[in-house]
Design a protein around this motif. Structure first.
Motif, PDB file in Angstrom:
ATOM      1  N   MET A 105      34.057  13.667  13.159  1.00  0.00           N
ATOM      2  CA  MET A 105      33.960  13.215  14.540  1.00  0.00           C
ATOM      3  C   MET A 105      35.199  12.394  14.896  1.00  0.00           C
ATOM      4  SD  MET A 105      31.020  10.846  16.203  1.00  0.00           S
ATOM      5  CE  MET A 105      29.822  12.095  15.705  1.00  0.00           C
ATOM      6  N   PRO A 106      35.791  12.643  16.079  1.00  0.00           N
ATOM      7  CA  PRO A 106      36.969  11.859  16.475  1.00  0.00           C
ATOM      8  C   PRO A 106      36.641  10.379  16.579  1.00  0.00           C
ATOM      9  CG  PRO A 106      36.705  13.805  17.857  1.00  0.00           C
ATOM     10  CD  PRO A 106      35.462  13.691  17.038  1.00  0.00           C
ATOM     11  N   VAL A 107      37.548   9.558  16.085  1.00  0.00           N
ATOM     12  CA  VAL A 107      37.405   8.103  16.157  1.00  0.00           C
ATOM     13  C   VAL A 107      38.550   7.564  17.001  1.00  0.00           C
ATOM     14  CG1 VAL A 107      37.376   5.949  14.864  1.00  0.00           C
ATOM     15  CG2 VAL A 107      36.256   7.982  13.921  1.00  0.00           C
ATOM     16  N   GLU A 108      38.211   6.776  18.016  1.00  0.00           N
ATOM     17  CA  GLU A 108      39.213   6.208  18.917  1.00  0.00           C
ATOM     18  C   GLU A 108      39.503   4.767  18.512  1.00  0.00           C
ATOM     19  OE1 GLU A 108      39.754   5.056  23.665  1.00  0.00           O
ATOM     20  OE2 GLU A 108      37.908   6.009  22.950  1.00  0.00           O
ATOM     21  N   ASP A 152      37.124   0.529  16.008  1.00  0.00           N
ATOM     22  CA  ASP A 152      37.088   1.984  15.890  1.00  0.00           C
ATOM     23  C   ASP A 152      35.813   2.474  16.566  1.00  0.00           C
ATOM     24  OD1 ASP A 152      39.450   2.090  14.377  1.00  0.00           O
ATOM     25  OD2 ASP A 152      38.353   1.715  12.519  1.00  0.00           O
ATOM     26  N   LEU A 153      35.983   3.250  17.630  1.00  0.00           N
ATOM     27  CA  LEU A 153      34.864   3.728  18.439  1.00  0.00           C
ATOM     28  C   LEU A 153      34.648   5.210  18.185  1.00  0.00           C
ATOM     29  CD1 LEU A 153      32.802   3.186  20.769  1.00  0.00           C
ATOM     30  CD2 LEU A 153      34.651   3.808  22.359  1.00  0.00           C
ATOM     31  N   ALA A 154      33.411   5.560  17.826  1.00  0.00           N
ATOM     32  CA  ALA A 154      33.044   6.966  17.617  1.00  0.00           C
ATOM     33  C   ALA A 154      31.813   7.267  18.470  1.00  0.00           C
ATOM     34  CB  ALA A 154      32.746   7.232  16.147  1.00  0.00           C
ATOM     35  N   VAL A 155      31.936   8.262  19.329  1.00  0.00           N
ATOM     36  CA  VAL A 155      30.835   8.618  20.231  1.00  0.00           C
ATOM     37  C   VAL A 155      30.577  10.116  20.104  1.00  0.00           C
ATOM     38  CG1 VAL A 155      29.956   8.585  22.584  1.00  0.00           C
ATOM     39  CG2 VAL A 155      31.507   6.776  21.809  1.00  0.00           C
ATOM     40  N   PRO A 156      29.426  10.510  19.560  1.00  0.00           N
ATOM     41  CA  PRO A 156      29.118  11.937  19.442  1.00  0.00           C
ATOM     42  C   PRO A 156      28.798  12.543  20.803  1.00  0.00           C
ATOM     43  CG  PRO A 156      27.242  10.624  18.761  1.00  0.00           C
ATOM     44  CD  PRO A 156      28.360   9.651  19.034  1.00  0.00           C
ATOM     45  N   ALA A 161      27.679   3.791   9.604  1.00  0.00           N
ATOM     46  CA  ALA A 161      28.096   4.283  10.913  1.00  0.00           C
ATOM     47  C   ALA A 161      28.162   5.807  10.934  1.00  0.00           C
ATOM     48  CB  ALA A 161      29.449   3.685  11.291  1.00  0.00           C
ATOM     49  N   ALA A 162      28.667   6.408   9.860  1.00  0.00           N
ATOM     50  CA  ALA A 162      28.748   7.869   9.801  1.00  0.00           C
ATOM     51  C   ALA A 162      27.356   8.491   9.865  1.00  0.00           C
ATOM     52  CB  ALA A 162      29.467   8.294   8.521  1.00  0.00           C
ATOM     53  N   ARG A 163      26.408   7.865   9.191  1.00  0.00           N
ATOM     54  CA  ARG A 163      25.037   8.380   9.228  1.00  0.00           C
ATOM     55  C   ARG A 163      24.451   8.260  10.638  1.00  0.00           C
ATOM     56  NH1 ARG A 163      21.254   9.227   5.020  1.00  0.00           N
ATOM     57  NH2 ARG A 163      23.129   9.283   3.725  1.00  0.00           N
ATOM     58  N   ILE A 184      24.108   8.853  17.421  1.00  0.00           N
ATOM     59  CA  ILE A 184      24.277   7.485  17.907  1.00  0.00           C
ATOM     60  C   ILE A 184      25.740   7.095  17.781  1.00  0.00           C
ATOM     61  CG2 ILE A 184      23.604   5.059  17.589  1.00  0.00           C
ATOM     62  CD1 ILE A 184      20.999   6.117  16.308  1.00  0.00           C
ATOM     63  N   GLY A 185      26.329   6.616  18.866  1.00  0.00           N
ATOM     64  CA  GLY A 185      27.709   6.167  18.833  1.00  0.00           C
ATOM     65  C   GLY A 185      27.829   4.829  18.130  1.00  0.00           C
ATOM     66  N   THR A 186      29.028   4.523  17.637  1.00  0.00           N
ATOM     67  CA  THR A 186      29.248   3.274  16.903  1.00  0.00           C
ATOM     68  C   THR A 186      30.587   2.660  17.282  1.00  0.00           C
ATOM     69  OG1 THR A 186      30.179   4.516  15.023  1.00  0.00           O
ATOM     70  CG2 THR A 186      27.837   3.936  14.909  1.00  0.00           C
ATOM     71  N   LEU A 187      30.619   1.338  17.263  1.00  0.00           N
ATOM     72  CA  LEU A 187      31.872   0.595  17.384  1.00  0.00           C
ATOM     73  C   LEU A 187      31.962  -0.363  16.212  1.00  0.00           C
ATOM     74  CD1 LEU A 187      34.466  -0.311  18.744  1.00  0.00           C
ATOM     75  CD2 LEU A 187      33.116  -1.849  20.195  1.00  0.00           C
ATOM     76  N   LEU A 188      32.888  -0.078  15.299  1.00  0.00           N
ATOM     77  CA  LEU A 188      33.196  -0.964  14.184  1.00  0.00           C
ATOM     78  C   LEU A 188      34.332  -1.866  14.631  1.00  0.00           C
ATOM     79  CD1 LEU A 188      33.147   1.727  11.366  1.00  0.00           C
ATOM     80  CD2 LEU A 188      31.446  -0.043  11.697  1.00  0.00           C
ATOM     81  N   LEU A 189      34.083  -3.170  14.658  1.00  0.00           N
ATOM     82  CA  LEU A 189      35.019  -4.106  15.272  1.00  0.00           C
ATOM     83  C   LEU A 189      35.362  -5.239  14.322  1.00  0.00           C
ATOM     84  CD1 LEU A 189      36.335  -4.872  18.093  1.00  0.00           C
ATOM     85  CD2 LEU A 189      34.363  -6.378  18.394  1.00  0.00           C
ATOM     86  N   ASP A 190      36.640  -5.598  14.254  1.00  0.00           N
ATOM     87  CA  ASP A 190      37.051  -6.794  13.524  1.00  0.00           C
ATOM     88  C   ASP A 190      36.789  -8.008  14.404  1.00  0.00           C
ATOM     89  OD1 ASP A 190      37.905  -5.294  11.394  1.00  0.00           O
ATOM     90  OD2 ASP A 190      40.015  -5.328  11.968  1.00  0.00           O
ATOM     91  N   LEU A 191      35.973  -8.929  13.940  1.00  0.00           N
ATOM     92  CA  LEU A 191      35.677 -10.124  14.725  1.00  0.00           C
ATOM     93  C   LEU A 191      36.719 -11.220  14.511  1.00  0.00           C
ATOM     94  CD1 LEU A 191      31.797 -10.342  14.392  1.00  0.00           C
ATOM     95  CD2 LEU A 191      33.152  -9.471  16.300  1.00  0.00           C
ATOM     96  N   LEU A 192      37.601 -11.022  13.533  1.00  0.00           N
ATOM     97  CA  LEU A 192      38.705 -11.949  13.298  1.00  0.00           C
ATOM     98  C   LEU A 192      40.030 -11.243  13.526  1.00  0.00           C
ATOM     99  CD1 LEU A 192      37.555 -13.727   9.990  1.00  0.00           C
ATOM    100  CD2 LEU A 192      37.136 -14.438  12.360  1.00  0.00           C
ATOM    101  N   THR A 193      41.026 -11.996  13.979  1.00  0.00           N
ATOM    102  CA  THR A 193      42.369 -11.447  14.096  1.00  0.00           C
ATOM    103  C   THR A 193      42.982 -11.322  12.698  1.00  0.00           C
ATOM    104  OG1 THR A 193      43.437 -13.609  14.248  1.00  0.00           O
ATOM    105  CG2 THR A 193      42.613 -12.649  16.306  1.00  0.00           C
ATOM    106  N   PRO A 194      44.064 -10.567  12.536  1.00  0.00           N
ATOM    107  CA  PRO A 194      44.705 -10.474  11.219  1.00  0.00           C
ATOM    108  C   PRO A 194      45.091 -11.839  10.643  1.00  0.00           C
ATOM    109  CG  PRO A 194      45.503  -8.718  12.626  1.00  0.00           C
ATOM    110  CD  PRO A 194      44.656  -9.603  13.497  1.00  0.00           C
ATOM    111  N   ALA A 195      45.601 -12.731  11.493  1.00  0.00           N
ATOM    112  CA  ALA A 195      45.994 -14.056  11.000  1.00  0.00           C
ATOM    113  C   ALA A 195      44.771 -14.853  10.554  1.00  0.00           C
ATOM    114  CB  ALA A 195      46.741 -14.817  12.089  1.00  0.00           C
ATOM    115  N   GLU A 196      43.706 -14.775  11.315  1.00  0.00           N
ATOM    116  CA  GLU A 196      42.471 -15.480  10.935  1.00  0.00           C
ATOM    117  C   GLU A 196      41.890 -14.895   9.653  1.00  0.00           C
ATOM    118  OE1 GLU A 196      40.943 -16.658  15.452  1.00  0.00           O
ATOM    119  OE2 GLU A 196      40.291 -14.803  14.478  1.00  0.00           O
ATOM    120  N   ASP A 197      41.984 -13.593   9.518  1.00  0.00           N
ATOM    121  CA  ASP A 197      41.454 -12.940   8.321  1.00  0.00           C
ATOM    122  C   ASP A 197      42.230 -13.377   7.081  1.00  0.00           C
ATOM    123  OD1 ASP A 197      39.581 -10.952   7.238  1.00  0.00           O
ATOM    124  OD2 ASP A 197      41.392  -9.822   6.749  1.00  0.00           O
TER     125      ASP A 197
END
Length: 214
Positions: free
Chosen positions: A1-4, A18-22, A48-50, A56-69
């Motif tokens: 599935m395409p991931v945006e 990363d947003l995936a919408v079937p 998310a793949a399952r 069901i669409g999914t949005l996997l999101l980083d809640l921290l910035t790279p510097a915070e991480d």
């Protein structure tokens, strides 16, 4: 599935996702990572793949910035900042709802991200339809637990005894319908054969049942 690859702007902070919408999705699930994890978590990507396979669409999101991480990897100062994580998760939920206005929204939280998900559910009762926690720390949501209106599924490994107790105590503070399900033989990160698949199946069943009913 395409991931945006998407960028979610919350105030002056830009978060990568990363947003995936079937095709013809029945809903969307926003993932809240915690305890040093990110959108690249193999465990959450597997769940998310399952969900995607179940429509069901999914949005996997980083809640921290790279510097915070990078800072958190040393100090662990952000992973337990539930107010910060919940503020950004609520902003992301608003962003997602504005982008896809006709689909019900669920939240999937892991570890401390589960607490953030429950705070967001309490803050956005008209937006969040259902919540799933995987090996979560719902106790860290504190007083927000009483304000949650969405049905909550708490998934905990059977050998993760300390977290089972924390989930049991937090569940008693929920006013929303909930189910606490123990995955037999599993430890905190569900690495045992079949354990993560059981988590993904349980989450998929929960969202399929609860998202349309909200």
């Amino acid at each position: 599935m395409p991931v945006e690859s998407v960028t979610v702007r919350i105030a002056d902070t830009r978060l990568a996702g990363d947003l995936a919408v079937p095709d013809a999705p029945m809903g969307l699930v926003l993932f809240a990572h915690g305890s040093g994890s990110s959108r690249h978590s193999a465990r959450n990507q597997a769940v998310a793949a399952r969900l995607n396979d179940a429509g069901i669409g999914t949005l996997l999101l980083d809640l921290l910035t790279p510097a915070e991480d990078r800072a958190d990897a040393v100090t662990r100062e952000f992973r337990f900042d539930i107010n910060l994580l919940a503020h950004r998760l609520s902003g992301a939920a608003d962003w997602l709802a504005a982008r896809v206005t006709d689909l019900p929204l669920g939240l999937f939280g892991a570890s401390t991200g589960a607490a953030a998900a429950l705070v967001t559910a309490a803050e956005r009762p008209d937006l969040v339809r259902a919540v799933v926690s995987r090996g979560g720390r719902p106790d860290l949501a504190g007083d927000a637990l009483a304000g949650v209106r969405s049905p909550v599924l708490l998934l905990v490994g059977g050998r993760d005894e300390a977290v089972i107790k924390l989930n049991e105590e937090a569940a008693q503070r929920l006013s929303a319908p909930y189910e606490l399900r123990v995955i037999a033989g599993a430890t905190h990160l569900f690495p045992e054969p079949g354990a993560l698949e059981e988590v993904a199946d349980a989450a998929g069943d929960w969202f399929r049942r609860m998202l349309p009913e909200g």
